[in-house]
Design a protein around this motif. Sequence first.
Motif, PDB file in Angstrom:
ATOM      1  N   LYS A   1       0.832  -1.203   0.000  1.00 32.51           N
ATOM      2  CA  LYS A   1       0.000   0.000   0.000  1.00 32.51           C
ATOM      3  C   LYS A   1       0.864   1.249   0.000  1.00 32.51           C
ATOM      4  O   LYS A   1       0.586   2.214  -0.693  1.00 32.51           O
ATOM      5  CB  LYS A   1      -0.917  -0.001   1.220  1.00 32.51           C
ATOM      6  CG  LYS A   1      -1.881  -1.156   1.238  1.00 32.51           C
ATOM      7  CD  LYS A   1      -2.642  -1.224   2.543  1.00 32.51           C
ATOM      8  CE  LYS A   1      -3.408  -2.527   2.591  1.00 32.51           C
ATOM      9  NZ  LYS A   1      -3.459  -3.112   3.887  1.00 32.51           N
ATOM     10  N   ARG A   2       1.929   1.227   0.807  1.00 36.61           N
ATOM     11  CA  ARG A   2       2.780   2.409   0.963  1.00 36.61           C
ATOM     12  C   ARG A   2       4.188   1.969   1.299  1.00 36.61           C
ATOM     13  O   ARG A   2       4.393   1.012   2.045  1.00 36.61           O
ATOM     14  CB  ARG A   2       2.230   3.283   2.085  1.00 36.61           C
ATOM     15  CG  ARG A   2       3.023   4.543   2.322  1.00 36.61           C
ATOM     16  CD  ARG A   2       2.298   5.456   3.329  1.00 36.61           C
ATOM     17  NE  ARG A   2       3.214   6.490   3.753  1.00 36.61           N
ATOM     18  CZ  ARG A   2       3.844   6.509   4.915  1.00 36.61           C
ATOM     19  NH1 ARG A   2       3.633   5.563   5.796  1.00 36.61           N
ATOM     20  NH2 ARG A   2       4.670   7.475   5.210  1.00 36.61           N
ATOM     21  N   ILE A   3       5.148   2.699   0.742  1.00 31.15           N
ATOM     22  CA  ILE A   3       6.553   2.490   1.084  1.00 31.15           C
ATOM     23  C   ILE A   3       7.208   3.866   1.175  1.00 31.15           C
ATOM     24  O   ILE A   3       6.918   4.754   0.375  1.00 31.15           O
ATOM     25  CB  ILE A   3       7.266   1.584   0.055  1.00 31.15           C
ATOM     26  CG1 ILE A   3       8.704   1.306   0.473  1.00 31.15           C
ATOM     27  CG2 ILE A   3       7.200   2.161  -1.319  1.00 31.15           C
ATOM     28  CD1 ILE A   3       9.382   0.243  -0.378  1.00 31.15           C
ATOM     29  N   SER A   4       8.038   4.033   2.181  1.00 30.35           N
ATOM     30  CA  SER A   4       8.819   5.261   2.331  1.00 30.35           C
ATOM     31  C   SER A   4      10.220   4.848   2.752  1.00 30.35           C
ATOM     32  O   SER A   4      10.407   4.288   3.825  1.00 30.35           O
ATOM     33  CB  SER A   4       8.190   6.180   3.386  1.00 30.35           C
ATOM     34  OG  SER A   4       9.015   7.320   3.594  1.00 30.35           O
ATOM     35  N   ASN A   5      11.189   5.094   1.889  1.00 29.79           N
ATOM     36  CA  ASN A   5      12.556   4.661   2.136  1.00 29.79           C
ATOM     37  C   ASN A   5      13.471   5.880   2.213  1.00 29.79           C
ATOM     38  O   ASN A   5      13.761   6.514   1.201  1.00 29.79           O
ATOM     39  CB  ASN A   5      13.014   3.714   1.021  1.00 29.79           C
ATOM     40  CG  ASN A   5      14.363   3.095   1.310  1.00 29.79           C
ATOM     41  OD1 ASN A   5      15.051   3.482   2.242  1.00 29.79           O
ATOM     42  ND2 ASN A   5      14.740   2.138   0.497  1.00 29.79           N
TER      43      ASN A   5
END
Length: 150
Positions: free
Chosen positions: A111-115
């Motif tokens: 749904k969501r990824i923040s790297n």
Amino acid sequence: MKEEKKVKIKIFAIVIRGEEGDENPEKDNIRITSEGVMSFDGKRIEIRYDEIMGDDGKAQNILSFDADEPNMVTLERSGAVSCIMTFSENGRYGGLYNMGFASFDFTVSTKRISNKLTFEKGGILLLDYGTEIQNVAVQTSRFRFDISVI
């Protein structure tokens, strides 16, 4: 040439098990602290660490991604359980989960990824995803990896 740094990994997760609409889903809050090694070969960043899987024993994990494509992350697990999971925003990827005595196909639906991880400083990786078996949602997971260079 491959560079390496020792890192401290703190993992905070919420895992909710059960099919969509279940009245009493099973919810786990997970906190893991481990040490590992982060490496960079000029293109790909890898973070290797071990995790104790309760009574099942130890699993070795490798989180990896291309530095120029940080929002496509792979988690490879071997040992007590083995699987490879790929995460990208709104991506769906199939995999095989092997527990030794049984294995099954599954799908990871991100749904969501923040790297915000860099080889120089470490940082934070957030993964929000669902797991499906035979197109039925069976688990929702939110993981936060805090990686600190030591």
